[in-house]
Design an enzyme around this catalytic site. Structure first.
Site, PDB file in Angstrom:
ATOM      1  N   ASP A 118     -50.092 -42.340 -23.158  1.00 46.90           N
ATOM      2  CA  ASP A 118     -51.448 -41.925 -23.557  1.00 46.90           C
ATOM      3  C   ASP A 118     -52.263 -42.994 -24.259  1.00 46.90           C
ATOM      4  O   ASP A 118     -51.794 -43.621 -25.216  1.00 46.90           O
ATOM      5  CB  ASP A 118     -51.365 -40.781 -24.594  1.00 46.90           C
ATOM      6  CG  ASP A 118     -50.973 -39.457 -23.995  1.00 46.90           C
ATOM      7  OD1 ASP A 118     -51.009 -39.322 -22.777  1.00 46.90           O
ATOM      8  OD2 ASP A 118     -50.615 -38.565 -24.783  1.00 46.90           O
ATOM      9  N   GLU A 157     -55.881 -42.182 -26.147  1.00 43.12           N
ATOM     10  CA  GLU A 157     -56.923 -41.201 -26.467  1.00 43.12           C
ATOM     11  C   GLU A 157     -57.873 -41.833 -27.473  1.00 43.12           C
ATOM     12  O   GLU A 157     -57.433 -42.450 -28.450  1.00 43.12           O
ATOM     13  CB  GLU A 157     -56.330 -39.909 -27.045  1.00 43.12           C
ATOM     14  CG  GLU A 157     -55.584 -39.087 -26.026  1.00 43.12           C
ATOM     15  CD  GLU A 157     -55.150 -37.736 -26.581  1.00 43.12           C
ATOM     16  OE1 GLU A 157     -55.300 -36.735 -25.862  1.00 43.12           O
ATOM     17  OE2 GLU A 157     -54.672 -37.692 -27.724  1.00 43.12           O
ATOM     18  N   GLU A 189     -45.224 -39.097 -20.120  1.00 43.38           N
ATOM     19  CA  GLU A 189     -46.657 -39.343 -20.317  1.00 43.38           C
ATOM     20  C   GLU A 189     -46.853 -40.580 -21.174  1.00 43.38           C
ATOM     21  O   GLU A 189     -46.079 -40.825 -22.120  1.00 43.38           O
ATOM     22  CB  GLU A 189     -47.299 -38.121 -20.988  1.00 43.38           C
ATOM     23  CG  GLU A 189     -48.803 -38.172 -21.098  1.00 43.38           C
ATOM     24  CD  GLU A 189     -49.366 -36.825 -21.594  1.00 43.38           C
ATOM     25  OE1 GLU A 189     -48.855 -35.769 -21.163  1.00 43.38           O
ATOM     26  OE2 GLU A 189     -50.297 -36.841 -22.407  1.00 43.38           O
TER      27      GLU A 189
END
Length: 284
Positions: free
Chosen positions: A100, A102, A98
């Site tokens: 990311d 955010e 993953e």
């Protein structure tokens, strides 16, 4: 690069490189939110909304194994405390990979926090957090992920903010073999998102809305049968990203961001890692 709705499929030895700056109807599926996610303007704009009952989200139709992914976002304005807008690449399974972005909301007038992380083989704990040098709610800005076999680079409006190098030779797992989809969601995380959960979501401000446009992918795709794969050698100029690194100018800009806008770096958190920092932190 001019954005168009045409997808250019370039077949080279052993893999497909897709350069797409396409319509949201063609590239993404709305996956949850019961009508709170909307594709508008003939597919040029996508919005996610959050209210007290639910957030919303979408995912890419394609899976990618290495690529240069760009998306323009305009984040939730005003009092966004408690909300999280997540935009990331992820594979499936217990040992998933993953990458990311955010965006952690905040009270009006206080800055968003841009939270980044890299998971490989199901292990994350590689957080770096930043303030931005502009108001990400006033206009659209481009958030990019470069992912090739040598490195992952997070960029904002073309300025690199983080580089995660492939250090498998030092025993550090790196996302190399698992195809990933693009996901995004807007959701309530007021148990942790703002000041460690001290500031709760003000539902009188709902619905909260984030907007997306100008998705662009220069990337290798993997078919539903899993038979296609990326190759490291390419005869195509459209896949220069497969071996792209940071030149001296971009490296200087990376250092400028990290010196002025980084607010957390796991690689300096000796209290968190009293037994010693992770091995990727011990390199220049």
């Amino acid at each position: 690069m001019a954005y168009s709705r045409l997808a250019v499929l370039i077949c080279t030895i052993g893999y497909f490189v897709v350069a797409s700056a396409a319509n949201f109807y063609q590239d993404f599926d709305i996956t949850w939110g019961d009508g709170r996610a909307k594709i508008l303007n003939n597919g040029d704009l996508l919005t996610l909304s959050l209210d007290k009952a639910s957030g919303s989200g979408f995912q890419s139709k394609q899976e990618y194994l290495f690529g240069k992914i760009d998306m323009q976002l305009k984040l939730v304005p005003g009092n966004s405390a408690g909300t999280v807008t997540a935009y990331y690449l992820s594979s499936k399974g217990a040992t998933w990979d993953e990458i990311d972005f955010e965006f952690l909301g905040n009270l009006s007038g206080d800055p968003y926090i841009l939270h980044t992380n890299v998971f490989s083989q199901g292990k994350g704990n590689r957080e770096q957090q930043f303030y931005l040098w502009f108001d990400p709610t006033a206009d659209f800005h481009t958030y990019s992920i470069l992912w090739n076999p040598q490195r992952i680079v997070f960029s904002v409006d073309g300025t690199p903010i983080r580089e995660f190098k492939n250090m498998e030779s030092k025993g550090v797992p790196f996302p190399m073999k698992q195809a990933m989809r693009i996901y995004s969601s807007l959701w309530n995380a007021d148990d942790w998102a703002t000041r460690g959960g001290l500031v709760k979501t003000d539902w009188t401000q709902a619905p909260f809305t984030a907007s997306y446009r100008n998705f662009n992918a220069n990337a290798c795709t993997v078919s539903s049968s899993g038979t296609s794969s990326c190759a490291s050698n390419s005869a195509s100029s459209n896949s220069a990203w497969l071996s792209q690194d940071l030149d001296s100018t971009r490296h200087d800009r990376l250092k400028w961001v990290q010196n002025n806008y980084m607010i957390y770096n796991y690689c300096t958190d000796t209290k968190r890692f009293p037994q010693g920092l992770p091995p990727e932190c011990n390199t220049a």
